[in-house]
Design an enzyme around this catalytic site. Sequence first.
Site, mmCIF file in Angstrom:
data_model
loop_
_atom_site.group_PDB
_atom_site.id
_atom_site.type_symbol
_atom_site.label_atom_id
_atom_site.label_comp_id
_atom_site.label_asym_id
_atom_site.label_seq_id
_atom_site.Cartn_x
_atom_site.Cartn_y
_atom_site.Cartn_z
ATOM 1 N N HIS A 230 0.805 -1.222 0.000
ATOM 2 C CA HIS A 230 0.000 0.000 0.000
ATOM 3 C C HIS A 230 0.839 1.275 0.000
ATOM 4 C CE1 HIS A 230 -4.296 -1.108 0.424
ATOM 5 N NE2 HIS A 230 -3.751 -2.279 0.655
ATOM 6 N N ASN B 59 -24.956 22.203 -6.964
ATOM 7 C CA ASN B 59 -24.911 23.660 -7.086
ATOM 8 C C ASN B 59 -24.930 24.133 -8.530
ATOM 9 O OD1 ASN B 59 -22.465 22.663 -7.638
ATOM 10 N ND2 ASN B 59 -21.363 23.799 -6.065
ATOM 11 N N ASP C 77 -23.202 23.883 -11.159
ATOM 12 C CA ASP C 77 -22.085 24.551 -11.831
ATOM 13 C C ASP C 77 -21.451 23.644 -12.879
ATOM 14 O OD1 ASP C 77 -19.474 24.008 -9.311
ATOM 15 O OD2 ASP C 77 -20.930 22.677 -10.267
#
Lengths: 754, 162
Positions: free
Chosen positions: A241, A707, A709
């Site tokens: 990882h 929103n 956008d």
Amino acid sequence: MGSGASNPHRFTFQNAEKAFKAAALIQRWFRRCMARLEMRRHCTWSIFQSIEYAGQQDQVKLHDFFSYLVDHFTPSSHNERDLLNRMFTEERSPQDPEMENCSDYESVQVPDSYTGPHLSFPLLREHAIALVEAFRLRQRLHARYVLNLLHEARKHLIQLPNINHVSTCYSEEITVCGDLHGQLDDLILIFYKNGLPSPERAYVFNGDFVDRGKDSVDVLMVLFAFMLVYPKEFHLNRGNHEDHAVNLRYGFTKEVMQKYKIHGKKILKILQDVFCWLPLATLVDEKVLILHGGVSDMTDLELLAKLDRHKIVSTLRYKTRKENKKQAEEKRKANQTGSAGSPSPWFLPQSRSLPSSPLRPSAHSAHRAGRSSSVPCSVPLDPKELSRRVRRSVDLELERCRQQAGVPVISEEEEPEPSASEADSDAQGRPEPSQEEWRQVVDILWSDPMAQEGCRANTVRGGGCYFGPNVTEALLQKYNLQLLIRSHECKPEGYEFCHGRKVLTIFSASNYYEVGSNRGAYVKLGPALIPHIVQFQANKATHTLTTRQRISRVEESALTALRAKLFAHSSDLLAEFKKHDQDNTGLIAPSDWAAAVESVLRLGLPWRLLRPQLVNSLPDDKLEYKSWLGTLAQKQPSHQNIQSSLLEVLYRNRSNLETIFRIIDSDHSGFISLDEFRQTWKLFSCHMKADVTDDCVCDLARSIDFNRDGRIDINEFLEAFRLVGQSCSKADGSACPGATSTNSGDCGRSGAHQ
Amino acid sequence: MADDRDREEIAVAEFHKKIKEAFEVFDHESNNTVDVREIGTIIRSLGCCPSEGDLHDLIAEIEEEEPTGYIRYEKFLPVMTEVLLERRYRPIPEDVLLRAFEVLDPAKRGFLTKEELIKYMTEEGEPFSQEEMEEMLSAAIDPESNSVHYKDYITMMVIDEN
């Protein structure tokens, strides 16, 4: 009888016999209760492991998808081409000289309003301790200090050999810890129980410090801090990882970007480099070998000691840098993949570049091997076969989709020639690791021990191998060693010996799947090198619960995850149930139910044992399957606007979707455009043969663009559908709203809100 | 008659699947063997409620001639199928369990003290190990009175079972 109690009764012989029998009966009953509890505990563990396994297979599907795109997909529009470029082209990493003069952190100002810990270099013990304390109080380290610390860490790591030789002459004892996976509580608990690092108390942390848990940044900072304070006594090994490609999928990238909105990108860049400089293994007194995954029958410690570990940027890919078109062409010709035009994807699995593994392919039913942690590369398949297979199943679909969507065919524009400077600097980049070097590193970072003799490809993880007792024995003999300590796999007790006690798995992330699911452990070695195990479990709550309560709690979490999985396959289950119900009675026998569920989900779980927990009817009764599927749906978050089949597809593919979105979001802004979202979805759903209309997706996209956008916040999208298992931790530390159910996501694990 | 035989065949087929499932949970090396110490758990989770003595007898039947510490599936399956077909070692009904507690509480107080429970469970019948005793106490004892209100205890355990 007649102990000190004020019981005046005397038992006659008959009564004595009665009492004996009564006691025996109660004991018999009790032992049965305990046995059933034990079985439930095992089943719960199986559920978690099999879901994790299924998640790894998701990664394989993802690679299939990308392979297909690379091989066969011809972008028919400007936008599609851009999208593919975004997916397939890695940003250039800065040159080494750029790293050296790192005005990176110096330019970052720490505002007066900052109340977190301050670091100054060279680091002293007090700083490191203060850092731990600050994190414990949930403070955040300023980006400047993070960058500075990483810069210093890198300077130190570069000097270290690939295999660190450590001696118990200097420190009297060495403590080895396993995977932490971003669980700061466990790290603090270890330091509390075992003592802080010091010249007399050496530590080795055996990889997988980050991903999955919510405090990966904190954990990493603490480890690096102590490494700088005690460079001779504090050692770190690289885990699978410690890899930017893996982090993309398993949460570390996301955590960094959420905690460091402005400087996160910089931090990720330098981390990518720092990870490559982590040593690969530690050797104690030339006798005890400590590395993250395991070994193979080809493991060559001399080769490992000599190679340039910095070349191995990620074990999820073979290539190290973005290639310009020319280089990609040449490479491809050499590899005979026969694809045209587009640059080679940086995250494609090894199998596309390497010949198939010399190890025998696995005939063993992989899903019962019970593998736990993370992500593999793809299954090593012959690239041609892969292409053929994928092509067969998807080519027509895509054509159909395109026709349905009425996508116009736009002639391909020529890709602009890369500028001269670009070409030069790539040529100055690091040399590639050889196949053999790369494979050696993959083996030690990804392999798992198995009980059977031999050595075979680790098909579950897709890289590394399963190694048997004879492989261990051969290795120990060859290098005159006495013990192999590794991590990489979660164990209920935090540790497990195998191969005649020659291999020790040590895992230090307690409550890994769920609160109460497992203990963590660390191992101490004195000069005699006899391993002494210490267990722990972070979370006081579990200590006050009875065994029964603890098991119930973990079990409920596992079952919730399982129900979510069942729900995600509702349509397929219904179809399968109907096959067993030719007379259309709406009922299905228990045995058929179990067979049907297994054939759809393929998790290899003991469905008959689990049935009482999943189905609310008497054990021998037939089940009304439609209403049962209905109850599953009720338990999932409801989204009235969203078509149920779409929801199913989302659930089934959530971790791959997340990964794809994050890949497209190449500047890690957390946003992708509406258009990109729709296109990606279209491509992906065609490939996955998802039965979802275009309108649905548009509606979905618009409903997510809160929103208005024209951009979609990836995190909001995933959270809106509870597609993430682990809660996001918002900047102010507040938990996600409404995330009370614990879905063990494929890319995360179930985690109850603390 | 033919129907009865069919029904038995179907029942046996289903038993086999159940037995295999339970066995596989403990077959850690995927080689059709389980540690003999797990056999009790497997048998009990298949719905049976044998005593320790019953268990020892069963194990003797399914063990190898030279005991290896492992039980093979091939030997376990037929024996366990018989057990299920004959409905041996039936679970104990709630009322019978209650009466057993009442035998130990002849004064009919409705509870047993902690000391009494320990004494009976560790000295009578097929005595508990220390671990078993602690396990029972942790769930059964009402901390305020330091005694076991057995009727409540039974109810709690039974609910949990289902």
